[in-house]
Design an enzyme around this catalytic site. Structure first.
Site, PDB file in Angstrom:
ATOM      1  N   ASN A 194       0.819  -1.215   0.000  1.00 40.72           N
ATOM      2  CA  ASN A 194       0.000   0.000   0.000  1.00 40.72           C
ATOM      3  C   ASN A 194       0.851   1.263   0.000  1.00 40.72           C
ATOM      4  O   ASN A 194       0.446   2.292  -0.544  1.00 40.72           O
ATOM      5  CB  ASN A 194      -0.935   0.009   1.212  1.00 40.72           C
ATOM      6  CG  ASN A 194      -2.026  -1.040   1.110  1.00 40.72           C
ATOM      7  OD1 ASN A 194      -2.320  -1.543   0.023  1.00 40.72           O
ATOM      8  ND2 ASN A 194      -2.618  -1.396   2.238  1.00 40.72           N
ATOM      9  N   CYS A 208      10.028  -6.965   2.855  1.00 37.43           N
ATOM     10  CA  CYS A 208      10.811  -6.792   1.622  1.00 37.43           C
ATOM     11  C   CYS A 208      10.178  -5.916   0.545  1.00 37.43           C
ATOM     12  O   CYS A 208      10.683  -5.879  -0.580  1.00 37.43           O
ATOM     13  CB  CYS A 208      11.168  -8.145   1.011  1.00 37.43           C
ATOM     14  SG  CYS A 208      12.120  -9.214   2.106  1.00 37.43           S
ATOM     15  N   ASP A 218      10.424  -2.816   0.480  1.00 37.57           N
ATOM     16  CA  ASP A 218      11.450  -1.802   0.246  1.00 37.57           C
ATOM     17  C   ASP A 218      12.552  -2.323  -0.676  1.00 37.57           C
ATOM     18  O   ASP A 218      13.082  -1.591  -1.513  1.00 37.57           O
ATOM     19  CB  ASP A 218      12.039  -1.309   1.568  1.00 37.57           C
ATOM     20  CG  ASP A 218      12.432  -2.450   2.498  1.00 37.57           C
ATOM     21  OD1 ASP A 218      12.237  -3.634   2.141  1.00 37.57           O
ATOM     22  OD2 ASP A 218      12.930  -2.157   3.589  1.00 37.57           O
ATOM     23  N   SER A 236      14.374  -6.172  14.243  1.00 42.23           N
ATOM     24  CA  SER A 236      14.982  -6.676  15.468  1.00 42.23           C
ATOM     25  C   SER A 236      14.601  -8.126  15.759  1.00 42.23           C
ATOM     26  O   SER A 236      15.117  -8.723  16.700  1.00 42.23           O
ATOM     27  CB  SER A 236      14.567  -5.791  16.658  1.00 42.23           C
ATOM     28  OG  SER A 236      13.156  -5.831  16.839  1.00 42.23           O
ATOM     29  N   GLY A 257      14.297 -12.224  15.277  1.00 42.62           N
ATOM     30  CA  GLY A 257      15.230 -13.258  14.870  1.00 42.62           C
ATOM     31  C   GLY A 257      14.988 -13.722  13.445  1.00 42.62           C
ATOM     32  O   GLY A 257      13.838 -13.827  12.994  1.00 42.62           O
ATOM     33  N   ARG A 285      15.433 -11.568   4.574  1.00 40.42           N
ATOM     34  CA  ARG A 285      15.748 -10.562   3.556  1.00 40.42           C
ATOM     35  C   ARG A 285      16.647 -11.148   2.463  1.00 40.42           C
ATOM     36  O   ARG A 285      16.524 -10.789   1.287  1.00 40.42           O
ATOM     37  CB  ARG A 285      16.432  -9.362   4.213  1.00 40.42           C
ATOM     38  CG  ARG A 285      15.670  -8.752   5.380  1.00 40.42           C
ATOM     39  CD  ARG A 285      14.628  -7.785   4.945  1.00 40.42           C
ATOM     40  NE  ARG A 285      15.171  -6.474   4.668  1.00 40.42           N
ATOM     41  CZ  ARG A 285      14.441  -5.425   4.302  1.00 40.42           C
ATOM     42  NH1 ARG A 285      13.137  -5.542   4.149  1.00 40.42           N
ATOM     43  NH2 ARG A 285      14.999  -4.251   4.069  1.00 40.42           N
TER      44      ARG A 285
END
Length: 340
Positions: free
Chosen positions: A147, A259, A261, A293, A295, A301
């Site tokens: 979005n 992901c 970004d 942050s 785990g 990524r």
């Protein structure tokens, strides 16, 4: 006797000459020191707010920003953190280049009237010197990370400043990044760099890539992405992300809640064939820790990077070591080191 007197006179003349030279050198050093001290005093006197903290910066001076130039739209992503949203909007409305604010709203309930009234009051209170800032909620029916990159039909300007609601940058840093973007409007210009590299571990028989966070950027001195949590890009990329990028990538980010970004970084690099531009800026995190942050974040990524490489058919990201900084904040100190 005459010879002895001449020798004595020569020695006296030489001593006086040495003393005179030493005095001149001492005077020059004293003058240089005084000039440096005076210049440092002037710098501190004019830059005191920046030493005290970003919150006290006054950047509304017409000398800093020419109001006749085009500005940018703030595209802010938020999720059930109205207190952070209020703080962010209150801050960024002070930035001289801001033209409009678009709030990406993906919550199941519509924004409350009290929230709308508060934000509209903030915007109207900053309407000085004839400057009017448009505020709009972009309501989404479904909750998806995609979005934040949906095409905004009524954007009047080309520049989009994408930001999360839990981080704040000084207006001086934002305006610097905007000026950098204006020099390269097809590039992605941001404050949060990331890196990828080829996995060369033993047993890796195919081209596989690894995603690296901030510490990897710091260690290597290179980067290949700037995250959209704080970045400028051209509005055309919203249309490309929504309408041209493979739907499978958007579905992947929605399913994994991660992901989006990285997908935008791939999209821009695929169009430009060039690296992004990292701008030095002081970040102030006003929220709690996010998904980074948790785990296994880096591993997830990494999987995204390799999935996107497969979808694009190649690795479009370009690595660079270039960083944009405001020379007004750095050259003086380098000059002191040079002369000392």
């Amino acid at each position: 006797m005459v010879l002895s007197t001449n020798i004595h006179n020569r020695r006296m003349t030489q001593r006086l000459r040495i003393a005179a030279i030493s005095a001149v050198r001492s005077s020059k050093l004293t003058l240089l020191f005084c000039c440096l001290t005076l210049f440092l005093f002037l710098i501190l006197a004019t830059q005191t707010p920046s030493f005290l903290g970003w919150e006290h910066e006054n950047l509304s001076s017409p000398d800093y920003y020419d109001v006749s130039r085009k500005g940018y739209a703030l595209l802010i992503n938020t999720w059930k953190r109205n207190d952070l949203l209020k703080r962010s909007i209150s801050h960024y409305t002070s930035c001289p280049g801001l033209d409009s604010i678009h709030i990406v709203w993906s919550e199941p309930n519509a924004p409350s009237e009290s929230l709308k009234q508060f934000l509209n009051h903030v915007v109207q209170s900053k309407a000085i010197n004839g400057r009017q800032i448009e505020l709009k909620f972009d309501i989404n029916k479904e909750d998806s990370l995609n979005n934040r990159f949906k095409e905004v039909k009524d954007l009047k300007l080309d520049a989009v400043f994408s930001i999360d609601d839990d981080i704040i940058f000084p207006c001086s840093s934002v305006e610097l990044a905007f000026s950098v973007w204006r020099s390269a409007p097809d590039a992605m210009v941001g404050f949060v760099p990331r890196i990828h590299w080829v996995d060369q571990s033993k047993g890796n028989m195919k081209s596989r890539f690894v995603y690296g966070g901030w510490w990897s950027v710091w260690w290597m001195g290179r980067y290949s992405m700037v995250l959209s949590k704080a970045a400028f890009f051209h509005k055309k990329y919203l249309s490309l992300y929504t309408n041209k990028m493979p739907a499978s990538l958007r579905e992947y980010t929605t399913k994994n809640r991660n992901c989006e970004d990285i997908a935008m970084s791939f999209l821009v690099a695929n169009v430009t064939g060039a690296p992004p531009i990292w701008v030095k800026g002081k970040i102030n995190e006003i929220g709690s820790t996010g998904i980074s942050s948790l785990g296994g974040h880096t591993e997830k990524r990494t999987e995204c990077v390799n999935r996107f490489v497969a979808e694009f058919g190649r690795m479009p990201l370009v690595t660079t070591s270039v960083k944009a900084v405001d020379s007004r904040d750095t050259w003086f100190w380098w000059s002191i080191v040079y002369y000392l």
